[in-house]
Write an enzyme that holds these catalytic residues in place. Structure first.
Site, PDB file in Angstrom:
ATOM      1  N   SER A  60       0.798  -1.224   0.000  1.00  0.00           N
ATOM      2  CA  SER A  60       0.000   0.000   0.000  1.00  0.00           C
ATOM      3  C   SER A  60       0.833   1.277   0.000  1.00  0.00           C
ATOM      4  O   SER A  60       0.274   2.359  -0.195  1.00  0.00           O
ATOM      5  CB  SER A  60      -0.925   0.012   1.226  1.00  0.00           C
ATOM      6  OG  SER A  60      -0.168  -0.062   2.425  1.00  0.00           O
ATOM      7  N   TYR A  61       2.122   1.207   0.221  1.00  0.00           N
ATOM      8  CA  TYR A  61       2.924   2.426   0.272  1.00  0.00           C
ATOM      9  C   TYR A  61       2.924   3.123  -1.088  1.00  0.00           C
ATOM     10  O   TYR A  61       3.346   2.551  -2.099  1.00  0.00           O
ATOM     11  CB  TYR A  61       4.360   2.134   0.685  1.00  0.00           C
ATOM     12  CG  TYR A  61       4.544   1.683   2.119  1.00  0.00           C
ATOM     13  CD1 TYR A  61       3.529   1.796   3.066  1.00  0.00           C
ATOM     14  CD2 TYR A  61       5.757   1.142   2.532  1.00  0.00           C
ATOM     15  CE1 TYR A  61       3.710   1.379   4.370  1.00  0.00           C
ATOM     16  CE2 TYR A  61       5.961   0.728   3.848  1.00  0.00           C
ATOM     17  CZ  TYR A  61       4.927   0.845   4.750  1.00  0.00           C
ATOM     18  OH  TYR A  61       5.121   0.423   6.049  1.00  0.00           O
ATOM     19  N   SER A  62       2.423   4.352  -1.097  1.00  0.00           N
ATOM     20  CA  SER A  62       2.345   5.154  -2.325  1.00  0.00           C
ATOM     21  C   SER A  62       1.685   4.370  -3.455  1.00  0.00           C
ATOM     22  O   SER A  62       2.148   4.373  -4.598  1.00  0.00           O
ATOM     23  CB  SER A  62       3.737   5.645  -2.747  1.00  0.00           C
ATOM     24  OG  SER A  62       4.275   6.512  -1.774  1.00  0.00           O
ATOM     25  N   GLY A  64       1.573   1.341  -4.231  1.00  0.00           N
ATOM     26  CA  GLY A  64       2.381   0.334  -4.901  1.00  0.00           C
ATOM     27  C   GLY A  64       3.675   0.842  -5.497  1.00  0.00           C
ATOM     28  O   GLY A  64       4.548   0.045  -5.863  1.00  0.00           O
ATOM     29  N   LYS A  88       4.135  -6.228   2.830  1.00  0.00           N
ATOM     30  CA  LYS A  88       2.962  -6.429   3.687  1.00  0.00           C
ATOM     31  C   LYS A  88       1.692  -6.523   2.856  1.00  0.00           C
ATOM     32  O   LYS A  88       1.643  -6.057   1.719  1.00  0.00           O
ATOM     33  CB  LYS A  88       2.832  -5.280   4.697  1.00  0.00           C
ATOM     34  CG  LYS A  88       4.087  -4.994   5.496  1.00  0.00           C
ATOM     35  CD  LYS A  88       3.854  -3.881   6.493  1.00  0.00           C
ATOM     36  CE  LYS A  88       5.159  -3.353   7.053  1.00  0.00           C
ATOM     37  NZ  LYS A  88       5.897  -2.511   6.066  1.00  0.00           N
TER      38      LYS A  88
END
Length: 324
Positions: A60-62, A64, A88
């Site tokens: 989920s960071y940015s 993908g 994650k």
């Protein structure tokens, strides 16, 4: 750099893990302060040159793009067998909904591997506890991911100790792949994990990977000094705004010990964490190479028992936060 075994696994990881939330296209996701690829790559390369071999990101960071940037950099600057890559699953990404159902886990790992450009990750972690999916469904799906060779090990993050104990018991009961790591919030101004979670992990041989080891920057500078990220970081405010008076007292002790040792505040805060049994690799974030160099020097700093006591004495019980 110093290295340590990751729990009961065969992986040997650097005592500091580079958190990759900082790396991501600013126009993707919810964090406008992230570094685009051209700014991220030199930091990742420098981390490798300084001995870091452990990298933690998330699907989920940015939206993908963190996985994409990290994957390309690691392929260009290191051999796959030289690095330990963790990601994650749980939060929504594009049309993939939030959760830990079998369908979500199996799709998420495939999407992550595509973005990373890798055949497997070393560690797949559940980002949060899913209250809507049966626990057995989640744990069996994670077991199947490992058996398929898409993740070598699995870990967990940010949950109550009773939940983690229940998950481990269920894995043992069904002979499913066991969690080997716990990524939880743990730092000088948030020590509630010492009550139950850390003793549980130590007893079970589970590696602890603290996130926010510097309280999202609050333990790196004079108390009350702000930055653009601190001002815009609504999640960070929710973690620490209810305990600022006590936290300021601890920060004052931290500044005193830093002055006494000739180290930076960040180095002392990390050295304190590294002194704790069961803590394998705090997850550090950085946006500048000189900042990274300062943090890496913490692995060579040893605090005396008196200094540790000085840092810990002011602490008062805090609300447990960061699980949502």
């Amino acid at each position: 750099m110093h290295y340590q075994q990751l729990g009961n696994t065969d992986l040997k990881v650097s005592r500091l893990c580079l958190g990759c939330m900082t790396f991501g296209e600013p126009d993707r996701g919810n964090h406008a302060w992230t570094l685009p690829e051209e700014s991220s790559r030199p930091i990742i390369q420098h981390a490798l040159e300084r001995g870091i071999n452990f990298f933690d990101t998330a699907n989920s960071y940015s939206a993908g793009s963190s996985e994409e940037i990290v994957g390309r950099a690691l392929r260009d600057f290191a051999r796959r067998d030289e690095v330990v890559v963790a990601t994650k699953v749980y939060h929504q990404v594009g049309d993939l909904p939030q959760g830990l159902s079998r369908a979500q886990i199996l799709r998420s790992i495939d999407d992550s591997l595509t973005r990373l450009g890798m055949d497997y990750v070393d560690l797949l972690q559940i980002h949060r506890w899913d209250y809507t999916t049966p626990l057995e469904e989640t744990l069996e799906a994670l077991h199947d991911v490992v058996k398929a060779g898409k993740a070598r090990y699995i870990g967990a993050s940010s949950m109550h100790a009773w939940q983690f104990a229940k998950a481990i018991y269920t894995q043992d009961k069904h002979n499913w792949t066991r969690f080997v790591t716990m990524q939880d919030q743990y730092n000088l101004i948030q020590r509630e994990e010492e009550r139950e979670m850390l003793p549980l992990c130590y007893s079970e041989g589970i590696a602890v990977l603290p996130w926010s080891p510097l309280a999202r920057g609050r333990l790196t500078r004079p108390w009350g000094e702000t930055t653009a990220r601190l001002i815009s970081d609504e999640f960070g405010k929710s973690l620490y705004q209810s305990s600022e008076e006590n936290d300021a007292q601890i920060a004052e002790r931290l500044a005193y010990i830093a002055h006494d040792t000739g180290a930076s505040r960040a180095q002392v805060a990390l050295a304190w964490l590294l002194s704790k049994p069961g803590v394998t690799a705090p997850i550090i974030g950085t946006s500048r190479q000189e900042q990274l160099d300062d943090l890496l020097n913490a692995v060579d700093l040893t605090l005396s028992p008196e200094q540790i006591a000085e840092l810990e004495t002011p602490y008062q019980p805090h609300h447990v936060v960061g699980f949502s």
